[in-house]
Design an enzyme around this catalytic site. Structure first.
Site, PDB file in Angstrom:
ATOM      1  N   HIS A  10      18.806 -45.235 -35.332  1.00 26.26           N
ATOM      2  CA  HIS A  10      18.889 -43.915 -34.791  1.00 26.26           C
ATOM      3  C   HIS A  10      17.724 -42.933 -35.695  1.00 26.26           C
ATOM      4  O   HIS A  10      17.242 -41.919 -34.879  1.00 26.26           O
ATOM      5  CB  HIS A  10      20.136 -43.256 -34.782  1.00 26.26           C
ATOM      6  CG  HIS A  10      20.564 -42.916 -36.177  1.00 26.26           C
ATOM      7  ND1 HIS A  10      21.438 -43.446 -36.969  1.00 26.26           N
ATOM      8  CD2 HIS A  10      20.233 -41.478 -36.718  1.00 26.26           C
ATOM      9  CE1 HIS A  10      21.936 -42.607 -38.061  1.00 26.26           C
ATOM     10  NE2 HIS A  10      21.116 -41.572 -37.896  1.00 26.26           N
ATOM     11  N   ASP A  15      23.094 -50.369 -36.060  1.00 29.49           N
ATOM     12  CA  ASP A  15      22.344 -49.223 -36.325  1.00 29.49           C
ATOM     13  C   ASP A  15      21.254 -49.463 -37.563  1.00 29.49           C
ATOM     14  O   ASP A  15      21.181 -48.554 -38.553  1.00 29.49           O
ATOM     15  CB  ASP A  15      23.220 -47.970 -36.716  1.00 29.49           C
ATOM     16  CG  ASP A  15      22.266 -46.458 -36.603  1.00 29.49           C
ATOM     17  OD1 ASP A  15      21.167 -46.619 -36.134  1.00 29.49           O
ATOM     18  OD2 ASP A  15      22.895 -45.605 -37.067  1.00 29.49           O
ATOM     19  N   SER A  34      20.670 -39.941 -43.525  1.00 31.93           N
ATOM     20  CA  SER A  34      20.734 -41.422 -42.685  1.00 31.93           C
ATOM     21  C   SER A  34      19.547 -42.281 -43.174  1.00 31.93           C
ATOM     22  O   SER A  34      18.314 -42.054 -43.208  1.00 31.93           O
ATOM     23  CB  SER A  34      20.870 -41.121 -41.243  1.00 31.93           C
ATOM     24  OG  SER A  34      21.562 -40.374 -40.818  1.00 31.93           O
TER      25      SER A  34
END
Length: 378
Positions: A121, A151, A225
């Site tokens: 993402h 992911d 992230s």
């Protein structure tokens, strides 16, 4: 004279020992004398570090900041749909308005060839990706591939004078172990936060198709992230990927999730060598046991998954598994629900033998299947 001295000294020494014993036995006296007495007999543990600087210095140079740029369409002006405007002008001829949007994240350099891991993402739909190294260098990165189901994404930067991270052993991590999260939250610059492992093997969160998270209370925020979750030795335990955000404001509430490093590296190796993540497949569809299923099928257990479909000539079908069987174990690992079964099967490599323990009509069945590669359309 010697006898006289012994009569004086020995009682004094004995009295000191008795007094010391009473002091240690009575808490009020112990605290009254302060910590020096306690420290003499019970020194503070030397196993608890007062600093994690060595671990951070070891891992931080391998953690990078990632910035991406992509074009996004701006909202269409309502004027273009006005009948009067359309009478005089063809609104289809009006060019779409666009602007460049930027996003931020983190990544971890895994080897000297310049491959690094981040989240899917973070780089999804990006047209340009730039990586800022620990020493300040800004390099353009290319996407090697990504796996949306977990992911994860793999990027590559020009190799040369880069520092890589050392892989840890997440399968040996325990709840309560101290961990550190390294990343670039809110674009303030590389930041280290500290916490513990709150849980392992977290799944069923609805974040990814395949979930097997390390949960931590180390603060993880937007920008973290793709960054590193490390142990107190500076070894990589996981790739930080998500937070539980009940307030929808993007801030950490002490519940963050990381993809275990061994799973991430295996997927990276698949992407580098094959262009995609390789997952095992048994060719079944199954349902988690619940009270309704247990009652409708007159089942004598509430542990496992109920096989509803065994695809003809699939690995499970060839092994003798049938619809209505209850799978309780895969490779001797207990199955609690369908998500656990899917994760275990996905981690098996094609052509590996898979030991299946099932219950059929109340009797235990031991079956061996040869895993196949999961079809892309599934």
């Amino acid at each position: 004279m010697r006898h006289f001295t012994s009569y004086i000294i020995l009682p004094i020494i004995l009295g000191l020992f008795i007094g010391l014993g009473v002091t240690l036995a009575v808490p009020e006296l112990r605290y009254a004398f302060g910590q020096k007495v306690i420290g003499f007999f019970m020194p503070a543990s030397s196993h608890q570090p007062t600093s994690y600087a060595i671990a951070v210095n070891k891992a931080a140079p391998a953690v990078v900041n990632i910035s991406t740029r992509k074009r996004v369409n701006l909202p269409r002006n309502p004027l273009f749909d006005d009948p009067l405007f359309r009478h005089f002008f063809n609104s289809a001829d009006v060019p779409k308005q666009q602007r460049m949007s930027s996003a931020l994240g983190s990544g971890v350099i895994v080897n000297q060839e310049g491959y690094l891991l981040t989240n899917h993402h973070v780089i999804a739909e990006a047209e340009e990706i730039f990586v800022t190294l620990y020493d300040g260098r800004n390099l353009k990165a290319t996407v090697v591939g990504s796996d949306e189901a977990t992911d994860l994404a793999v990027l590559k930067i020009p190799a040369g004078n880069i520092q890589t991270i050392i892989l840890g052993e997440p399968q040996r991590a325990h709840i309560g172990d101290v961990v550190l999260a390294i990343g670039n939250p809110f674009n303030v610059g590389q930041t280290v936060t500290q916490g513990i492992i709150s849980a392992t093997g977290r799944h069923g969160l609805g974040l990814n198709v395949y979930e097997n998270f390390i949960q931590t209370d180390a603060a993880i925020n937007p920008g973290n992230s793709g960054g590193a979750l490390i142990d107190t030795k500076g070894n990589l335990l996981g790739i930080n990927t998500a937070i539980l955000d009940r307030n929808n404001d993007g801030t950490s509430i002490g519940i963050g999730f990381a993809i275990p490093a061994d799973i991430a590296v295996n997927i990276m190796n698949d992407i580098v060598t094959s262009g995609e993540a390789i997952r095992g497949w048994l060719g079944i569809e199954a349902r988690t046991l619940n009270p309704n299923v247990i009652r409708n099928y007159n089942l004598g257990t509430n542990s496992g998954v109920l096989v509803t479909i065994a695809y003809p000539n699939g690995p499970a079908d060839k092994a003798g598994l049938q619809p209505g069987d209850i799978i309780t174990h895969i490779n001797d690992k207990a199955i609690g629900n369908g998500r656990e079964a899917m994760n275990l099967i996905a981690q098996v490599r094609p052509n590996d033998k898979v030991q299946i323990t099932a219950i059929r009509n109340g009797e235990k069945q031991l079956l061996t299947a040869i895993a196949a590669k999961r079809p892309k359309e599934l």
